[in-house]
Design a protein around this motif. Structure first.
Motif, PDB file in Angstrom:
ATOM      1  N   LYS B 552      37.574  33.092  37.270  1.00  0.00           N
ATOM      2  CA  LYS B 552      37.704  34.356  36.543  1.00  0.00           C
ATOM      3  C   LYS B 552      36.548  34.470  35.556  1.00  0.00           C
ATOM      4  CE  LYS B 552      42.591  34.771  37.314  1.00  0.00           C
ATOM      5  NZ  LYS B 552      42.609  33.689  38.321  1.00  0.00           N
ATOM      6  N   ARG B 557      39.244  38.103  34.013  1.00  0.00           N
ATOM      7  CA  ARG B 557      39.401  38.968  35.187  1.00  0.00           C
ATOM      8  C   ARG B 557      38.861  38.286  36.436  1.00  0.00           C
ATOM      9  NH1 ARG B 557      41.190  43.824  34.066  1.00  0.00           N
ATOM     10  NH2 ARG B 557      41.199  44.285  36.270  1.00  0.00           N
ATOM     11  N   ASP B 558      39.526  38.523  37.553  1.00  0.00           N
ATOM     12  CA  ASP B 558      38.967  38.215  38.855  1.00  0.00           C
ATOM     13  C   ASP B 558      38.338  39.518  39.345  1.00  0.00           C
ATOM     14  OD1 ASP B 558      38.548  37.966  41.632  1.00  0.00           O
ATOM     15  OD2 ASP B 558      40.110  36.432  41.778  1.00  0.00           O
ATOM     16  N   SER B 563      41.747  41.877  39.369  1.00  0.00           N
ATOM     17  CA  SER B 563      42.997  41.461  38.754  1.00  0.00           C
ATOM     18  C   SER B 563      42.698  40.939  37.350  1.00  0.00           C
ATOM     19  CB  SER B 563      43.627  40.359  39.602  1.00  0.00           C
ATOM     20  OG  SER B 563      44.595  39.663  38.874  1.00  0.00           O
TER      21      SER B 563
END
Lengths: 581, 581
Positions: B552, B557-558, B563
């Protein structure tokens, strides 16, 4: 180390050695002149001996030690007069010269024995004591061994283990996700994976060729017996393969485990199609430790005036070998069994093929001798056999007869947990129609490839399209399943469309995967095996809970740590969420 | 299999064999009469050759293939005229007779090369393409190999891997928890584990003796560079041991990994106390690839009229061997460096010990030759050396000089990532005072045992109590840490009391553990190693992100799957939560 040896390793070879052991007081026997203590650790039990005449002081000390006290004892290894050849240390005992109490114990709430007096709930609350029991401990040792074997086997086959993320994104398809509110991105949530499906496909697109992972997965379901909200999968994927390669690779793994863990050698696993599984066993995970296949009677029983059969979509039966002597009472029990709501049949027809060659059936007034002879012929029945027949709607009747088949097998002792009958069920249908929502669902998942020869059927009769999908079934239990995946963007789009995804939904949910398909996705496929279930099977148990160190109960609670629980208002505030009713 | 061989295995031994390969078009060169394609898979690269004269049709087909197309090619292995001895397959090429395009590719957003033209953000968005690059792929292969080695090493030492639950309970101590709302228990939450600490202690109480687990852990922190919200630990615990046993066991593991992965053989790891680490390196994770220890000058520099030193709590310096020729400009740079806010020193004093034996310092007007000679003596400096001195508040000055020491080492090339210098830092303080909240915190965690000889100090001077706690440090990076645990209920209670827990809070948070202590808890201790960090170290990188398949970003966040994300109102409703601002 506080000890020189463990409680599982001393034998006559160590006679006269000075040793120090650590462990728990398992049992204690005061015989007047002598006191004996069984000292237990993970590795076994060793008998400690104390003699009033030789050393009164220490013998008296020994008599004060309670169950589950933790000791460090020093002494000399002596040959026992009264040997116990059932345990490896049973030929020796320790003449103890010094006892150090490392920790005391209050009286445990249940006995630390294979046959404990503790009920399920109490044992779950004190799981750390339950885990001391040999039967439970052995389950976890087995699980560890199975995991090591799986990893080394797959490693030697060039698979590499890659950890995929736990904090991912919620997808509406499939079961319910557990979600995790993001503090740093208010109003947004991660989801815990139900499986690493899309990530393993991305790893194939990345070129990793052979991936595996023993991985925790999560499903927020209303728990049925023997389901856990978190469970472990053996997740695998391969590139540049056909279905045949996957079946062979994982059949190899399964054979290896059966050989190493159970010392059972298998030849090739049987393979049957989904269609045949339904036809002959009425279920897609047949228990083939015994035969008792379904026989269809439609052709020979209809239009003889028996309305039940005339109106039925399907008339099928099984032949219970040598059961002709079943009493009226036993037959009534079977009838009651099939009429239970969860089985759902309306009645049971039987035919006794007596040892004298005569035939007696419950429908004698509709069928003459010659007609009943045809039944016998159809079932290839022999004198002494009992034929049991159900009729009705196809699916329901198959399901009911499948249950009756298992019930008969239970009664006849055909389901020995020490016997293993693995098989592959192949050629699953691609889609499943749901009456309620009036749409198709993916039988396996939306990424499963149709059989190339069935692709032309997709538009005109989608229900008939078979998938390159397969399940590994052992003893009537689905151990795992998988499929060859779609690796073409257009076909994947068509599939999602068929499943009712709008263009937008498809993009929002699976856009990253569809996008990845554009950059040279290789042909690939895989499988996922239920690790908890596999361990239970190899351990000879029906319950996966026995093979999980800290399982949750049917309400999804960990009663030992009392979780889930309330969190603080500060936490809720930081996460930007409020609880409502 | 779609192929007979991989792209990494064909050599002259296979000359004249008919083979089929699958892979990606890595590079393509059209030389007029000949066309060459480098075909790439996980295992390597094989050159495909096409000759206009021999087979015009297929050569023309080859010229149409774009980068990252997925091919299945069949041909004959031939010896190359123009050999590339840098790669195992460099002596052969394939005369291709058939090409099947398994999948096409649009042009990738960056080049699939070690030195790619793609920026960090783009590579993260298309992580599946980034993973195709050899440097990134090798990182994950290394990670897999390290994991397999760790598991087999520990297995052979009788450790068993036991999976502890992921859905556990939130505890307020330590970092922030990620939480998971429970649908079945409205208003209640699970928490994701920051470590399996209490579970592994319960496993010791359960008698498992030696436990390990490669396990995902979670921490909801404001992410700094190179921190991840989910990370992997090598988590271990042992019973009936002393600190010495743990250090030896995991030193053994570390040596094994260095031998297997890097072919480096270590003798015994150095051990230094926390107190000495602070005294000589100003930090609890010293980089000892080079010496440059701190030297204290308090005794010899005070009361000579130099106010800065007179007012200072601590005057310390380092000796930079052979750096006497540092220019004014370089010294100014160093001064600027130590004055940066994150370093926090107010100035830098230097002393040049010239090769002709003369001395020149920045404080000549306060110290005469004889006094400066004492500096030289204290530092054991030689002609040609440069001495750098800082002064001020003890903690701040130690920290600043520690940074200056690393900066000098960087400038002098003393921090070669191919050189490894492991050590144990031991005897950490048990407690740490927090000025802000005006209370003690556990330096390691609340379950760490004080050194028995320091127990009497607990009440009168808690800050002086040392713990049986230890860190494994390599090249200035903390690879892991652990401690001997408290296994006595009363001592644990006392400890929690010292940490400001009320009886009620202690019971609510750790009641299950305190309760378990009553049933015969054995002496135990353990360690947890950062697996991502260990892999990065062994791979010669500073960044753990390079060793995680799907990391991430700094906002948690990915960016590939986008996501975290919003979830549906239905989901929120089922979970009984509302989002507020």
């Amino acid at each position: 180390m506080l000890r020189t040896h463990t409680c599982g390793e001393l034998t006559l070879k160590n006679k006269e050695q000075h040793v120090t052991l650590c462990g728990w007081v398992h049992k204690s026997r005061d015989l007047g002149g002598m006191t004996f203590i069984d000292l237990r650790d993970r590795y076994g039990i060793t008998q400690l001996a104390f003699n009033m005449e030789v050393n009164k002081e220490i013998c008296e000390q020994a008599r004060t030690l309670g169950r589950e006290y933790v000791l460090k004892v020093t002494g000399i290894v002596k040959e026992r007069s009264n040997k116990n050849l059932k345990i490896p240390t049973g030929e020796i005992e320790i003449f103890v010269s010094n006892i150090e109490i490392l920790n005391k114990s209050i009286i445990p709430p249940f006995t630390i024995e294979d046959n404990t007096d503790g009920g399920e709930e109490l044992r779950m609350k004190y799981r750390y004591l339950d885990l001391r029991r040999n039967v439970v401990k052995q389950n976890l040792l087995l699980r560890h061994k199975v995991a090591i074997e799986i990893r080394n086997y797959l490693n030697h086959q060039s698979f590499i283990e890659i950890e995929t993320p736990v904090l991912i994104k919620s997808t509406p398809e499939g079961a319910r996700d557990f979600v995790v509110p993001s503090r740093m991105n208010p109003g947004e949530f991660y989801a815990l994976p139900q499986s690493p499906q899309t990530f393993k496909q991305l790893l194939m697109i990345a070129g990793f060729d052979r991936y595996f992972q023993l991985v925790k997965c999560f499903r927020d379901e209303d728990l049925r017996a023997d389901r856990q909200p978190e469970f472990t999968q053996i997740d695998c994927e391969m590139s540049f393969i056909t279905q045949e390669d996957i079946l062979n690779t994982f059949e190899g793994l399964a054979k290896h485990l059966f050989k190493i863990i159970k010392d059972i050698v298998f030849k090739e696993f049987l393979r049957i199609s989904y269609a045949d599984a339904m036809k002959y066993y009425g279920c897609d995970k047949p228990d083939i430790r015994f035969d008792m296949k379904f026989v269809e009677l439609n052709e020979i029983v209809k239009n003889k005036g028996f309305k039940v059969f005339d109106d039925a979509e399907l008339v099928i039966g099984i032949c219970a070998k040598g059961c002709v002597e079943y009493s009226r009472k036993q037959l009534d029990e079977l009838t009651e069994f099939v009429k239970k709501p969860q089985i759902g049949a309306t009645g049971l027809v039987y035919l006794r093929y007596n040892t004298d060659g005569s035939i007696k059936s419950s429908v004698d007034k509709f069928y003459n001798q010659a007609e009943l002879d045809k039944w016998i012929e159809q079932f290839k029945a022999l004198p002494g056999d009992l034929i049991l027949v159900l009729a009705g709607n196809k699916e329901k009747t198959q399901k009911a007869l499948s249950e009756l088949r298992l019930e008969m097998a239970n009664r006849l002792g055909f389901r020995d947990p020490k016997v293993f009958a693995p098989l592959w069920v192949v050629d699953f249908p691609l889609l499943e129609w749901d009456e309620e929502t009036n749409r198709f669902y993916a039988k396996h998942h939306p990424f499963t490839a149709p059989k190339p020869e069935d692709i032309p059927l997709i538009d005109k009769s989608p229900a008939e399209v078979r998938a390159n999908a397969y399940d590994l079934v052992v003893n009537g239990v689905e151990i795992g399943g998988g499929s060859i995946r779609i690796f073409d963007k257009d076909l994947q789009n068509r599939m999602l469309h068929l499943l009712g995804f709008s263009e937008e939904d498809a993009q929002a949910q699976f856009g990253f995967l569809m996008n990845a398909f554009q950059y040279g996705a290789p042909p690939h496929g895989g499988i996922a095996l239920g690790f908890d279930r596999l361990c239970a099977l190899l351990g000879g148990s029906d319950s996966i809970r026995d093979y999980i160190a800290f399982p949750k109960n049917n309400a999804g609670r960990d009663v030992m740590i009392d979780s889930p629980a309330k969190i603080s208002d500060v936490q809720l505030k930081e996460l930007h969420i409020t609880i409502h009713n």
